[in-house]
Design a protein around this motif. Structure first.
Motif, PDB file in Angstrom:
ATOM      1  N   THR A  36       6.885  -1.947  -8.667  1.00  0.00           N
ATOM      2  CA  THR A  36       6.391  -3.170  -8.028  1.00  0.00           C
ATOM      3  C   THR A  36       6.168  -2.949  -6.533  1.00  0.00           C
ATOM      4  N   ILE A  37       7.134  -2.338  -5.885  1.00  0.00           N
ATOM      5  CA  ILE A  37       7.018  -2.087  -4.445  1.00  0.00           C
ATOM      6  C   ILE A  37       5.839  -1.161  -4.156  1.00  0.00           C
ATOM      7  N   VAL A  38       5.716  -0.082  -4.905  1.00  0.00           N
ATOM      8  CA  VAL A  38       4.625   0.867  -4.682  1.00  0.00           C
ATOM      9  C   VAL A  38       3.278   0.203  -4.938  1.00  0.00           C
ATOM     10  N   SER A  39       3.171  -0.570  -5.992  1.00  0.00           N
ATOM     11  CA  SER A  39       1.905  -1.258  -6.290  1.00  0.00           C
ATOM     12  C   SER A  39       1.531  -2.232  -5.180  1.00  0.00           C
ATOM     13  N   PHE A  40       2.500  -3.021  -4.755  1.00  0.00           N
ATOM     14  CA  PHE A  40       2.242  -3.973  -3.673  1.00  0.00           C
ATOM     15  C   PHE A  40       1.837  -3.250  -2.397  1.00  0.00           C
TER      16      PHE A  40
ATOM     17  N   ILE B 143      -1.736  -1.883  -2.730  1.00  0.00           N
ATOM     18  CA  ILE B 143      -2.715  -2.974  -2.652  1.00  0.00           C
ATOM     19  C   ILE B 143      -2.870  -3.432  -1.208  1.00  0.00           C
ATOM     20  N   SER B 144      -1.768  -3.500  -0.488  1.00  0.00           N
ATOM     21  CA  SER B 144      -1.827  -3.894   0.925  1.00  0.00           C
ATOM     22  C   SER B 144      -2.626  -2.884   1.739  1.00  0.00           C
ATOM     23  N   ILE B 145      -2.427  -1.613   1.483  1.00  0.00           N
ATOM     24  CA  ILE B 145      -3.154  -0.569   2.219  1.00  0.00           C
ATOM     25  C   ILE B 145      -4.642  -0.632   1.895  1.00  0.00           C
ATOM     26  N   VAL B 146      -4.970  -0.805   0.634  1.00  0.00           N
ATOM     27  CA  VAL B 146      -6.384  -0.918   0.253  1.00  0.00           C
ATOM     28  C   VAL B 146      -7.002  -2.140   0.926  1.00  0.00           C
ATOM     29  N   PHE B 147      -6.284  -3.223   0.967  1.00  0.00           N
ATOM     30  CA  PHE B 147      -6.777  -4.433   1.623  1.00  0.00           C
ATOM     31  C   PHE B 147      -7.028  -4.179   3.115  1.00  0.00           C
TER      32      PHE B 147
ATOM     33  N   VAL C  10      -0.526   8.097   6.583  1.00  0.00           N
ATOM     34  CA  VAL C  10       0.502   9.139   6.488  1.00  0.00           C
ATOM     35  C   VAL C  10       1.865   8.528   6.167  1.00  0.00           C
ATOM     36  N   THR C  11       2.237   7.470   6.873  1.00  0.00           N
ATOM     37  CA  THR C  11       3.543   6.866   6.610  1.00  0.00           C
ATOM     38  C   THR C  11       3.592   6.227   5.225  1.00  0.00           C
ATOM     39  N   THR C  12       2.475   5.651   4.797  1.00  0.00           N
ATOM     40  CA  THR C  12       2.434   5.071   3.456  1.00  0.00           C
ATOM     41  C   THR C  12       2.611   6.143   2.396  1.00  0.00           C
ATOM     42  N   THR C  13       1.892   7.229   2.557  1.00  0.00           N
ATOM     43  CA  THR C  13       2.006   8.333   1.594  1.00  0.00           C
ATOM     44  C   THR C  13       3.428   8.892   1.581  1.00  0.00           C
ATOM     45  N   ALA C  14       4.019   9.078   2.752  1.00  0.00           N
ATOM     46  CA  ALA C  14       5.383   9.614   2.820  1.00  0.00           C
ATOM     47  C   ALA C  14       6.379   8.653   2.178  1.00  0.00           C
ATOM     48  N   ASN C  15       6.234   7.361   2.431  1.00  0.00           N
ATOM     49  CA  ASN C  15       7.149   6.377   1.838  1.00  0.00           C
ATOM     50  C   ASN C  15       7.027   6.331   0.324  1.00  0.00           C
ATOM     51  N   ILE C  16       5.812   6.348  -0.177  1.00  0.00           N
ATOM     52  CA  ILE C  16       5.610   6.298  -1.626  1.00  0.00           C
ATOM     53  C   ILE C  16       6.150   7.550  -2.294  1.00  0.00           C
ATOM     54  N   LEU C  17       5.842   8.711  -1.731  1.00  0.00           N
ATOM     55  CA  LEU C  17       6.354   9.955  -2.314  1.00  0.00           C
ATOM     56  C   LEU C  17       7.879  10.016  -2.243  1.00  0.00           C
TER      57      LEU C  17
END
Length: 128
Positions: A64-68, A71-75, A96-103
């Protein structure tokens, strides 16, 4: 002197063979040992079930967190030219920070779900 007489009177009725366990005592001890082992196994099973429930809820939470977040980044990326007008440096930092957090989040979740075998005896003892 009366204490000595009491001790002697107690020892007169003492039978050393009375402390030797008989068949009934041994059977009772075996039943208790089996009962303790059954309780230990039941507790282990209950812990395993609780861990499984916690892990499944953790997976749902992380997904849920990753999906949200995605979606926020795409928006933000699609609305950048119209509303926000963020600079290139801010966009790169955001990606970069989004990718690092998700990974990192996925690594934590997957590492918990798929624990490997303990490598040393000390690690095996920690698990028990």
């Amino acid at each position: 002197m009366s204490k000595l007489k009491d001790i002697v009177s107690e020892l007169e009725g003492y039978d050393p063979s009375s402390n030797v366990p008989d068949k009934e005592d041994l059977e009772k001890a075996e039943k208790q040992e089996k009962s303790i082992e059954a309780q230990r196994l039941e507790a282990k099973l209950q812990r395993y079930q609780q861990d499984t429930n916690h892990r499944s809820s953790l997976v749902v939470w992380a997904a849920t967190i990753v999906s949200f977040w995605l979606i926020s980044i795409v928006f933000i990326l699609t609305r950048n030219t119209e509303s926000y007008q963020l600079s290139d440096k801010v966009m790169i930092t955001l990606l970069v920070t989004t990718t690092a957090n998700i990974l990192g989040l996925m690594y934590i979740v997957l590492n918990d779900l798929f624990k490997g075998k303990p490598k040393t005896r000390e690690q095996k003892n920690k698990i028990r």
